[in-house]
Design an enzyme around this catalytic site. Structure first.
Site, PDB file in Angstrom:
ATOM      1  CE  LYS A 147     -38.341 -12.071  13.408  1.00  0.00           C
ATOM      2  NZ  LYS A 147     -38.303 -11.757  11.990  1.00  0.00           N
ATOM      3  CG  HIS A 182     -44.170 -11.089  13.017  1.00  0.00           C
ATOM      4  ND1 HIS A 182     -43.628 -11.705  11.921  1.00  0.00           N
ATOM      5  CD2 HIS A 182     -43.231 -10.249  13.505  1.00  0.00           C
ATOM      6  CE1 HIS A 182     -42.387 -11.254  11.762  1.00  0.00           C
ATOM      7  NE2 HIS A 182     -42.124 -10.371  12.703  1.00  0.00           N
ATOM      8  CD  GLU A 235     -41.962  -5.937  12.587  1.00  0.00           C
ATOM      9  OE1 GLU A 235     -40.879  -5.835  13.167  1.00  0.00           O
ATOM     10  OE2 GLU A 235     -42.543  -7.023  12.428  1.00  0.00           O
ATOM     11  N   GLY A 265     -35.930  -9.194   8.043  1.00  0.00           N
ATOM     12  CA  GLY A 265     -34.950 -10.270   7.877  1.00  0.00           C
ATOM     13  C   GLY A 265     -34.182 -10.194   6.566  1.00  0.00           C
ATOM     14  CB  SER A 322     -33.242  -5.058   8.281  1.00  0.00           C
ATOM     15  OG  SER A 322     -33.621  -6.225   7.588  1.00  0.00           O
ATOM     16  N   GLY A 329     -35.955  -8.144  15.397  1.00  0.00           N
ATOM     17  CA  GLY A 329     -35.910  -9.598  15.294  1.00  0.00           C
ATOM     18  C   GLY A 329     -34.488 -10.119  15.430  1.00  0.00           C
ATOM     19  N   GLY A 330     -33.941 -10.565  14.316  1.00  0.00           N
ATOM     20  CA  GLY A 330     -32.641 -11.246  14.281  1.00  0.00           C
ATOM     21  C   GLY A 330     -31.566 -10.650  15.185  1.00  0.00           C
TER      22      GLY A 330
HETATM   23  P1  PGA Z   1     -35.770  -8.458  11.729  1.00  0.00           P
HETATM   24  O1  PGA Z   1     -37.267  -8.813  12.117  1.00  0.00           O
HETATM   25  O2  PGA Z   1     -35.277  -7.458  12.732  1.00  0.00           O
HETATM   26  O3  PGA Z   1     -35.033  -9.767  11.801  1.00  0.00           O
HETATM   27  O4  PGA Z   1     -35.811  -7.890  10.344  1.00  0.00           O
HETATM   28  C1  PGA Z   1     -38.120  -7.862  12.671  1.00  0.00           C
HETATM   29  C2  PGA Z   1     -39.392  -8.540  13.061  1.00  0.00           C
HETATM   30  O5  PGA Z   1     -39.797  -9.464  12.346  1.00  0.00           O
HETATM   31  O6  PGA Z   1     -40.017  -8.214  14.082  1.00  0.00           O
END
Ligand code: PGA
Length: 241
Positions: free
Chosen positions: A10, A89, A160, A166, A202, A223-224
């Site tokens: 991101k 996304h 997702e 997130g 997550s 993501g994070g």
């Molecule tokens: P996240 O995001 O792992 O931070 O929840 C996943 C994504 O948006 O691809």
């Protein structure tokens, strides 16, 4: 089949130095880095075993480029060494009004450039509260609207659930696997393709093992946690060893 680990940074990290450090940590076959495009070339120099992608492309790809301030084209992504493009996304759907028809246009544009789109689908919390069957119906409507006219060869779908992105609240591995199986069956039937399905939402070093045990989940879109050096190292180890 080996699982794929896709790191969607991101808008992180904030310096090329930190991006290069992450590239060194995750430099393995089976890892796809999707960093801010500004850092892609520098990361590629130090991560020859990993593959790369971009987080978005513009809906047009004029041969000589064009007047689209702030955007990058699929040709630029390809010329910089990207093999994948994340399309649709949920953050782009929610913050930048990307509709399923935009997702359809972008997916075909990506495929025409011989890159692979990673098309994201997933239901909102209100839908999931009505149960997994309602979530499946919602995801099917997204797949139909975005992909029925897909003309590419390769395709990856990332499931997702929006409420899990997130938030620290992940789906149950069994439900995510059931959804992955549902998406694959749809793709087989509607597109006559075997489509790998990733789970995202997550995912972190603590829960990734439980998802990795599910045979219908072909990998992850993280993501994070993927932009945290320690987390990245552990997750890649769990998924690829
Ligand atoms: P996240 O995001 O792992 O931070 O929840 C996943 C994504 O948006 O691809």
């Amino acid at each position: 089949m080996k699982k794929l680990f896709v790191a969607n940074f991101k808008m992180r990290p904030t310096s090329p130095k930190d991006a290069v450090a992450l590239a060194k940590i995750g430099n393995r076959a089976g890892v796809v880095f999707v960093p801010p495009s500004l850092f892609l070339s520098e990361m590629r120099r130090v991560a020859k075993k990993a593959e790369f992608g971009v987080q978005n492309v513009w809906t047009e790809n004029p041969k000589k480029g064009g007047a689209f301030t702030g955007e990058i084209s699929v040709a630029m992504a390809k010329a910089s060494g990207a093999k994948y493009v994340i399309v649709g996304h949920s953050e782009r759907r929610a913050l930048f009004n990307e509709t399923d028809s935009v997702v359809a246009v972008k997916s075909n544009l990506v495929a025409d450039a011989a890159l692979t789109p990673i098309v994201c689908v997933g239901e909102q919390r209100e839908v999931r509260m009505k149960g997994l069957e309602s979530a499946k119906a919602f995801v099917r409507s997204q797949l139909e609207a975005a992909l029925l006219g897909y003309r590419g060869k390769k395709l990856i779908v990332a499931y997702e659930p929006v409420w899990a992105i997130g938030t620290g609240e992940n789906d149950q591995p069994e439900s995510a696997a059931e959804m992955a199986q549902f998406i694959k069956a749809w793709a087989k039937d509607a597109l006559h393709k075997n489509v790998p399905v990733l789970y995202g939402g997550s995912v972190n070093s603590k829960n990734i093992g439980a998802f990795a045990r599910e045979k219908h989940i072909d990998g992850f879109l993280v993501g994070g946690a993927s932009a945290d050096p320690k987390e990245l190292q552990t997750m890649v180890k769990v998924v690829l060893s």
